[in-house]
Design an enzyme around this catalytic site. Structure first.
Site, PDB file in Angstrom:
ATOM      1  N   ARG A  39      10.289   7.911  47.374  1.00 20.83           N
ATOM      2  CA  ARG A  39      10.130   6.471  47.287  1.00 20.83           C
ATOM      3  C   ARG A  39      11.439   5.832  47.707  1.00 20.83           C
ATOM      4  NH1 ARG A  39       7.374   2.642  43.350  1.00 20.83           N
ATOM      5  NH2 ARG A  39       7.905   1.469  45.198  1.00 20.83           N
ATOM      6  N   GLY A  40      11.456   4.500  47.691  1.00 20.10           N
ATOM      7  CA  GLY A  40      12.689   3.801  48.010  1.00 20.10           C
ATOM      8  C   GLY A  40      12.584   2.995  49.286  1.00 20.10           C
ATOM      9  N   ASN A  41      13.575   2.136  49.502  1.00 22.82           N
ATOM     10  CA  ASN A  41      13.573   1.309  50.705  1.00 22.82           C
ATOM     11  C   ASN A  41      14.032   2.126  51.916  1.00 22.82           C
ATOM     12  OD1 ASN A  41      16.405   1.474  50.547  1.00 22.82           O
ATOM     13  ND2 ASN A  41      16.562  -0.449  49.423  1.00 22.82           N
ATOM     14  N   VAL A  42      14.093   1.466  53.062  1.00 23.11           N
ATOM     15  CA  VAL A  42      14.438   2.159  54.310  1.00 23.11           C
ATOM     16  C   VAL A  42      15.801   2.837  54.204  1.00 23.11           C
ATOM     17  CG1 VAL A  42      14.995   1.805  56.746  1.00 23.11           C
ATOM     18  CG2 VAL A  42      12.969   0.709  55.757  1.00 23.11           C
TER      19      VAL A  42
ATOM     20  N   THR B 156       8.077  11.672  52.781  1.00 24.46           N
ATOM     21  CA  THR B 156       7.179  10.528  52.932  1.00 24.46           C
ATOM     22  C   THR B 156       6.570  10.200  51.583  1.00 24.46           C
ATOM     23  OG1 THR B 156       5.137   9.661  53.917  1.00 24.46           O
ATOM     24  CG2 THR B 156       5.267  12.052  53.631  1.00 24.46           C
TER      25      THR B 156
ATOM     26  N   THR C  20      17.416   3.923  51.563  1.00 26.32           N
ATOM     27  CA  THR C  20      17.344   5.074  50.665  1.00 26.32           C
ATOM     28  C   THR C  20      16.706   6.258  51.361  1.00 26.32           C
ATOM     29  OG1 THR C  20      17.171   3.614  48.745  1.00 26.32           O
ATOM     30  CG2 THR C  20      16.427   5.885  48.452  1.00 26.32           C
ATOM     31  N   ARG C  21      15.629   6.018  52.086  1.00 25.05           N
ATOM     32  CA  ARG C  21      14.899   7.111  52.730  1.00 25.05           C
ATOM     33  C   ARG C  21      15.731   7.766  53.827  1.00 25.05           C
ATOM     34  NH1 ARG C  21       8.572   5.890  52.243  1.00 25.05           N
ATOM     35  NH2 ARG C  21       8.639   4.670  50.341  1.00 25.05           N
TER      36      ARG C  21
ATOM     37  N   CYS D 153      -5.391   1.027  49.508  1.00 18.87           N
ATOM     38  CA  CYS D 153      -4.415   1.148  50.598  1.00 18.87           C
ATOM     39  C   CYS D 153      -3.411   2.277  50.369  1.00 18.87           C
ATOM     40  CB  CYS D 153      -3.722  -0.186  50.896  1.00 18.87           C
ATOM     41  SG  CYS D 153      -3.292  -1.194  49.508  1.00 18.87           S
TER      42      CYS D 153
ATOM     43  N   ARG E 234      -1.477   9.381  53.203  1.00 19.55           N
ATOM     44  CA  ARG E 234      -2.029   9.411  54.564  1.00 19.55           C
ATOM     45  C   ARG E 234      -1.159  10.236  55.497  1.00 19.55           C
ATOM     46  NH1 ARG E 234      -0.158   6.855  58.834  1.00 19.55           N
ATOM     47  NH2 ARG E 234       1.197   5.567  57.537  1.00 19.55           N
ATOM     48  N   ARG E 235       0.141   9.970  55.474  1.00 15.22           N
ATOM     49  CA  ARG E 235       1.053  10.732  56.335  1.00 15.22           C
ATOM     50  C   ARG E 235       1.087  12.193  55.909  1.00 15.22           C
ATOM     51  NH1 ARG E 235       5.409   5.860  55.830  1.00 15.22           N
ATOM     52  NH2 ARG E 235       4.876   4.718  57.735  1.00 15.22           N
TER      53      ARG E 235
ATOM     54  N   LYS F  26      -0.748  -4.087  55.919  1.00 20.34           N
ATOM     55  CA  LYS F  26      -1.268  -2.822  55.380  1.00 20.34           C
ATOM     56  C   LYS F  26      -1.192  -2.785  53.843  1.00 20.34           C
ATOM     57  CE  LYS F  26       2.974  -0.011  55.726  1.00 20.34           C
ATOM     58  NZ  LYS F  26       3.559   1.220  56.287  1.00 20.34           N
ATOM     59  N   ASP F  27      -0.414  -3.695  53.228  1.00 19.43           N
ATOM     60  CA  ASP F  27      -0.335  -3.755  51.766  1.00 19.43           C
ATOM     61  C   ASP F  27      -1.455  -4.581  51.138  1.00 19.43           C
ATOM     62  OD1 ASP F  27       2.016  -2.252  51.784  1.00 19.43           O
ATOM     63  OD2 ASP F  27       3.318  -4.022  51.776  1.00 19.43           O
TER      64      ASP F  27
END
Length: 319
Positions: A151-154, A125, A156-157, A244, A129-130, A81-82
């Site tokens: 923002r941030g990695n998994v 998010t 962080t979220r 994207c 899109r979301r 998707k990137d």
């Protein structure tokens, strides 16, 4: 092919390292050669801007592709998707392995389901899109919720939820599954609620086009159904002239009669991020047997969506 170690280019994030590690094992099995991971930092990893601001297109990919072209790595693994929809002539998408679950999920406080979130719930998010689809769902069902850009990695979220800053965050099921963290999901979002990003859940294995023997070896990991589906989804995205990071969702899935796969259904959605206006359509046709047939399926649905006013809902169109 020689027996020297193959160099796999990957982003440094824990998710990228996890999925690249799984691909490395598979490549080692089909080639009989050792594979080492070469960590590469991309612009998307270092920028603190939101993806909607930096454009999204290619920010996680360009540095990996540059390393491929310079011969510093033999092949690279991307989250499909990137990938920008335009494929460079000197690089080839050698394999698209079997897709993971393409759905979005939430990780919510108190193990809440999506429909059990309280009034005024704050949902994090980083995806337009979301955001567009969650806000459209809330409007359509009389729900009171606020989407919060993050923002941030998994890690962080999810920490935003554990720390009480957010009631829930939206993530991709595939990423959590590949990291061995699917048990942290509190609810899977129906694709009738939120259509995933084009290519979500799929990986792309890319290498230089002139390495014919490596292209052939990597091709053993290709799944034709997954490739047909993501090709149709990305064709839709390209025909909408959207990058994207645009608020476009798409999913192609196979419709089966018993054990026999009969048709492919492609669904697409585009909407304003406030959820006020959306265009959502679908089309069904024979399972594409060629690249051109898969591309045509996406273009046909995009044309219908544009005729319904999709272009005006995406903000800046990425050319």
């Amino acid at each position: 092919m020689s027996d020297r170690t193959l160099r796999l280019g990957t982003r440094r994030s824990r998710l990228a390292m996890a999925q690249s590690g799984q691909v490395a094992e598979a490549v080692s099995r089909v080639t009989g050669r050792p594979v080492e991971l070469v960590e590469i930092t991309t612009y998307g990893d270092t920028s603190r801007e939101h993806l909607a601001q930096i454009g999204g297109t290619g920010v996680f990919v360009t540095a990996l592709r540059d390393a491929l072209l310079r011969g510093e790595v033999d092949f690279a693994v991307h989250s499909l998707k990137d990938l920008p929809t335009a494929q460079p002539e000197d690089l080839v998408l050698a394999a698209v392995p079997v897709r993971e679950d393409p759905r979005d999920v939430i990780v919510a406080r108190d193990a809440l389901k999506f429909t059990d979130l309280p009034r005024g719930a704050r949902i994090g998010t980083g995806s337009p899109r979301r955001t567009a689809q969650l806000n459209a769902y809330a409007r359509g069902h009389g729900l009171d919720m606020e989407t919060v850009p993050i923002r941030g990695n998994v890690d962080t979220r999810i920490r935003y939820v554990h720390d009480g800053e957010l009631d829930a965050v939206v993530l991709a099921a595939a990423g959590l599954s590949r990291m061995g963290r699917i048990d942290e999901v509190t609810d899977f979002l129906s694709i009738d609620t939120v259509l995933p990003a084009p290519g979500q859940g799929a990986l792309a294995i890319e290498c230089a086009a002139d390495h014919a023997d490596l292209v052939a070896a990597l091709g053993e990991l290709d799944d034709p159904f997954t490739r047909a589906a993501v090709t149709a989804e990305r064709s839709l995205l390209a025909a909408l002239e959207a990058g994207c990071s645009a608020p476009v969702g798409a999913l192609a899935d196979l419709l089966a009669d018993g054990q026999t796969v009969k048709e492919m259904r492609l669904r697409g959605v585009v909407g304003t991020t406030d959820g006020a206006r959306t265009v959502q359509l679908s089309t069904t046709g024979p399972v594409p047997e060629t690249y051109d047939q898969a591309m045509a399926l996406g273009r046909e649905l995009a044309a219908e969506m544009l005729a319904q006013g999709a272009a005006g809902l995406m903000g800046e169109r990425a050319h």
